[in-house]
Each structure stands twice: as structure tokens, then as C-alpha cells.
Write a protein that holds these residues in place. Sequence first.
Motif, PDB file in Angstrom:
ATOM      1  N   VAL A  81       0.861  -1.189   0.000  1.00 44.31           N
ATOM      2  CA  VAL A  81       0.000   0.000   0.000  1.00 44.31           C
ATOM      3  C   VAL A  81       0.894   1.235   0.000  1.00 44.31           C
ATOM      4  CG1 VAL A  81      -1.688   1.334   1.329  1.00 44.31           C
ATOM      5  CG2 VAL A  81      -1.898  -1.164   1.178  1.00 44.31           C
ATOM      6  N   VAL A  95      -5.158   6.141   5.679  1.00 48.20           N
ATOM      7  CA  VAL A  95      -4.665   5.192   4.673  1.00 48.20           C
ATOM      8  C   VAL A  95      -4.219   3.892   5.327  1.00 48.20           C
ATOM      9  CG1 VAL A  95      -2.836   4.756   2.994  1.00 48.20           C
ATOM     10  CG2 VAL A  95      -4.051   6.921   2.951  1.00 48.20           C
ATOM     11  N   ASN A  98      -7.534   2.295   6.860  1.00 47.34           N
ATOM     12  CA  ASN A  98      -8.506   1.945   5.827  1.00 47.34           C
ATOM     13  C   ASN A  98      -8.036   0.762   4.986  1.00 47.34           C
ATOM     14  OD1 ASN A  98      -9.422   2.630   2.684  1.00 47.34           O
ATOM     15  ND2 ASN A  98     -11.049   2.884   4.181  1.00 47.34           N
ATOM     16  N   SER A  99      -6.720   0.651   4.798  1.00 46.63           N
ATOM     17  CA  SER A  99      -6.171  -0.447   4.004  1.00 46.63           C
ATOM     18  C   SER A  99      -6.000  -1.729   4.814  1.00 46.63           C
ATOM     19  CB  SER A  99      -4.808  -0.040   3.430  1.00 46.63           C
ATOM     20  OG  SER A  99      -3.868   0.185   4.475  1.00 46.63           O
ATOM     21  N   TYR A 168      -3.353   3.592  -3.603  1.00 46.84           N
ATOM     22  CA  TYR A 168      -4.219   4.630  -3.036  1.00 46.84           C
ATOM     23  C   TYR A 168      -4.060   5.920  -3.814  1.00 46.84           C
ATOM     24  CZ  TYR A 168      -6.420   2.424   0.933  1.00 46.84           C
ATOM     25  OH  TYR A 168      -7.241   1.644   1.714  1.00 46.84           O
ATOM     26  N   THR A 169      -5.189   6.535  -4.121  1.00 51.43           N
ATOM     27  CA  THR A 169      -5.208   7.786  -4.866  1.00 51.43           C
ATOM     28  C   THR A 169      -5.926   8.844  -4.054  1.00 51.43           C
ATOM     29  OG1 THR A 169      -5.940   8.866  -6.914  1.00 51.43           O
ATOM     30  CG2 THR A 169      -7.312   7.074  -6.095  1.00 51.43           C
ATOM     31  N   PRO A 176      -8.284   9.662   0.772  1.00 47.83           N
ATOM     32  CA  PRO A 176      -7.733   8.767  -0.257  1.00 47.83           C
ATOM     33  C   PRO A 176      -8.464   7.432  -0.313  1.00 47.83           C
ATOM     34  CG  PRO A 176      -5.984   9.779   1.030  1.00 47.83           C
ATOM     35  CD  PRO A 176      -7.267  10.126   1.722  1.00 47.83           C
ATOM     36  N   LYS A 177      -8.523   6.883  -1.534  1.00 46.54           N
ATOM     37  CA  LYS A 177      -9.209   5.610  -1.767  1.00 46.54           C
ATOM     38  C   LYS A 177      -8.250   4.609  -2.398  1.00 46.54           C
ATOM     39  CE  LYS A 177     -13.709   7.827  -2.508  1.00 46.54           C
ATOM     40  NZ  LYS A 177     -13.213   9.178  -2.134  1.00 46.54           N
ATOM     41  N   GLY A 178      -8.389   3.347  -2.016  1.00 47.55           N
ATOM     42  CA  GLY A 178      -7.558   2.292  -2.581  1.00 47.55           C
ATOM     43  C   GLY A 178      -8.171   1.733  -3.849  1.00 47.55           C
ATOM     44  N   TYR A 397     -13.024   0.237  -5.641  1.00 48.33           N
ATOM     45  CA  TYR A 397     -12.341   0.912  -4.542  1.00 48.33           C
ATOM     46  C   TYR A 397     -12.435   0.041  -3.295  1.00 48.33           C
ATOM     47  CZ  TYR A 397     -12.413   5.221  -7.338  1.00 48.33           C
ATOM     48  OH  TYR A 397     -12.240   6.159  -8.324  1.00 48.33           O
TER      49      TYR A 397
END
Length: 546
Positions: A81, A95, A98-99, A168-169, A176-178, A397
Motif C-alpha cells: 500500500v 490510509v 482503511n487499508s 491509493y489515490t 484517499p481511496k484504494g 475501490y
Amino acid sequence: MSWQMADIWENIAQAIPDKPAIVDGDKRYSWAEYEDRAARVAQVYTDHGLKPGAKLAIYSYNSAEYMEAQFGAFKARICPVNVNYRYLEAELTHVINNSDSEALVYQAQFAPRVAAIREQLEHVKLFLEIADGSGEHLDGAVDYETALQAASPMPVIERSDDDLYMLYTGGTTGMPKGVMYDHKTFSSALFTKGFEMREMTLPEGAAGFGPLTQALHAADAATRSIPACPIMHGTGMWIGAMIPHALGGCVVLFDNSHFDPAALWKLTQDEKVTDLTIVGDVFAKPMLAALDDAQAAGKPFDLSSLQMMGSSGVMWSAEVKKGLLEHIEMVIIDSMGSTEGSMGASVTTRETTESDKTASFDMAETTRILTEDGKPVAPGSGDIGLICNGGMVPLGYYKDEKKSAETFRTFDGVRYSIPGDYATVEADGSVTLLGRGSICINSGGEKIFPEEVEEVLKTHDSVYDCLVVGVPDDRFGEKITAVLSVSKGTQFDEGALNDHVRANLAAYKTPRAFITVKDVPRAANGKAGYKDAKEIALNALNLEVA
């Protein structure tokens, strides 16, 4: 027929063990050494309880350890990640949590920031610290190099094309979203594009990469690539590192903690680099200035090895490309895409500079420009549509079914990635990018895409960089406002800029206010900082957020 990334790179390492794979300052690793170090760090992960399917966050500037940590994760069937090193505590915590990351590999200089959020990290059981000379240290962390040297190389295991890869962006709104891919969809599509750029045929799976890379080295056609932009982002990692590695090439790491264009050109010269990856004008403009300065001083760089320069994700103006090509005979590949998928590209050489147009791209075969209800936009119609990318389409996502359903949609039986970029289709079939719908300005009932105005402003000699935002306005709803920096040796002239925009765009797209700043806000990867630019505009105009 595997497409799992570790399988591909292991096959290459076996085929060309003594050829260079990584250069990072004094650290120089052959493919055999690179694979060995990745196998050792993979064993460190497993020794600390990480199992296949686990997530592992990497928090580092461009470094050999970043590449090894990622390769080792692929070996152990762990999902790496990427962590943006500019994030502060809230985004950093988000991040990692969430990941569901169970380990954090980080440079020691970030230890104070990690310490501040340590108690909030829900799943992390391994803190693997890369010594970097900063003198910082997190209590209880495991030293990266010590652990790597003490570990035995992890044996090769059976892997799956369905193993998860995630990037992740930051996007333009929200946390941020994966973006999730399976290895087969991701690596086969990415490498297909990379090979097509070089007019090469992609092997039919991991076993074919070894013989191909042997042939490239035998023909003295091996790639030496510098990702000048951060490898924590897709452009730097995918174009600057992964594609060159798939060609059996060497990745030369550039210290990106502070961008020094002259140092980049010297590294390119000294390492005889063939490929450079940047992110649009924010990199290219200072690089061009450095070339001009060196030329004027009578000490030009020897860049005869450079064959290709690539960029993705932001505007790279035709004028700057032309300037670079006056110094270097090479091919420029300007890709239109995002973390959610590639959509098209433009190719510029010395022979084609006169016909090159900023933000104009040829669509990929799998790309369509469709209306909101899935109808094709007719070439030359002037209608605006959404860029819909087929082919390299993510799974979705991570842990965000709602956003996944909005972004990844199916029309006429074909699944597309639709991140929200709008475009028109010219009569010749090429695509003109307008920008992201979420930053579209509504002024007097008219929709204005900031990037369209920015492109015109940046063609004026006095504008070095700019962003265009909308601020509240009683009459128009939103007032178009330009936040810009002035080119060295020029004067800011609002009237001249107004005239310049009106000569190239409809009058309603002309900014109603111009605000000059020393530096236009941008992220480390060159992406536009529209939120910060809007705050600058609101403060300068004494306005409050609507």
C-alpha cells in the motif's frame, strides 16, 4: 502463464542475474541481488505473522528499499500500500487503517509522525524502519537492514493471478481511496501499453519475460529509467519503474525529497539513462530552464543516451515539449490517465512538434467518450462527454461499494472505468481533455472546465504556472479566478492576460480575477492543489466559503 508480478520479476532475475536492476546513490544491485534482498524482506514479513492477502504500507521517498519492500510483498502474496509522504496525521492514519495494513515500512525521518499516530493504528504489528541518516527512531521498531541481513531468502511459493494489487489515490475530494486490481488484469494491461510504446510484442506470461530480456541485453537495447516523480504514485511507479523492470531494465532512483532539475539532468548524463518519467509542466518547465541555463553557460549536458520521456495525469504544454526537443532528440509520450486506468496518449518528436496540441490525445482502442447515459459522442459535434476507459479496469475501490458503483459502470455489456474526466471528440477522432467534473466551475449558468482556461493562460509568456478556481459570486454564482505565478523576467499585466484568453476562448471563460503567488499549490507528484488554490483566492478576495 502467470501474470503475478513476483513471478515475472523472478523469471527476469533468473535470466539476467548479473545485469543491473537498481541504482540508488552508492547502492547498486544486480537482478540477482535485487531478487535476493526482496526474498529476505519477504521472509521478515512472514516471520512477523503476515500471511498471503495481508496488506503492508510503504512510507518512503524514492529509494531502493521502497522497491525491495514492494517486490518482497509480491513474493509473499502480500498487497503493498503506497503512502503519500506529504500526508499529515489524519490522512496518514486513514490510509494505514482503511487499508487494514498489518505492517508499516517507513524511513526513519518519518518516525516522529508515526509515533504521533501509533496508538490509533488498528492492525499494525510490525514497524520496519529504514535508517536514513536522520537520527530519528521509533521505540520498538525493527531495523530494516539488520532484519533483512539476518533473514534467509524466502523460498519461491505458488502464487495466483488473482492476488490483490492496490494503489491509493488522493483524488479531488474526500479521503484517499484504494484502487484495487488483480495482478493479471493490472500487469498484462500495463505491460502491453509499455511494450506497444516500443513497438514490441508482450510475452504470453511470466515465463516469456526472461528470454525477451536476455535478447534486449544481447542487442544492447536495455532500458535505464529514472522516475523523476514520486514512485509512491502511479506515474512514477508504473511508467518509471514497473514497465522498465518488465523489460529487464535498471531503475535509477532520484532523490525526490527536493526537486533539483540540474541534478536530475546530471544523473541522467552520468548514468546514461534512456527513459525519464515526469509529471507534466510542473517538472518539465524547470527542467527546460535548467537546460537553457546550461547551454547559456557553455556547459550543456550530454543527454545523447536519452530516448524517451513520459508523463501522465496532468497538462504538459506543447510549447514546453518543443523546447525540450530543441535540446534533446527523443520521443515524448504524454499519457492521459489516472490511477483508475489509462485512456490515451499523444506522441511528439522533433518532426511532429508543429502539429502537437496541448491536451489533445489519441484514444486507446478500449476508450470511449460517452454521455451520462452511455451514448457515444460524435466526432466534431462539439458535445462534451465522459472519458470511459475499458480494458485495464480496476476491481473497485477498497471498502467503498458506493463509490465503486459510481465509477466502474457497464454500458452495452462492456465494463468501464469512469473517474469523472470530461472531453470532446475532434473531427479527426482525437480527444481534447477538458478536466475533472468535480472541479468544473458554473458561472452564469455556463460550465467552465479549469484545465481548459489554464492551458490558454500558460501559453502566455508571463505565466509560469496557474490554477483556475471558482469563488462565490452574487451575480454569476461562481466567479472564475486564476491563481498564477509569473515567469522570471516578465511583468504581470492583467489586461494582456484578459486579451490573450479572449483571443483563444469564449469571453465567458475569461477569469474575472487574477491572483499572483510565488508558487502555485501542487502535490509532490505535480497534481493540482485546487483546494489550496481556492483558499488562496478566497483569502485574497476577502470572501468566505459558500
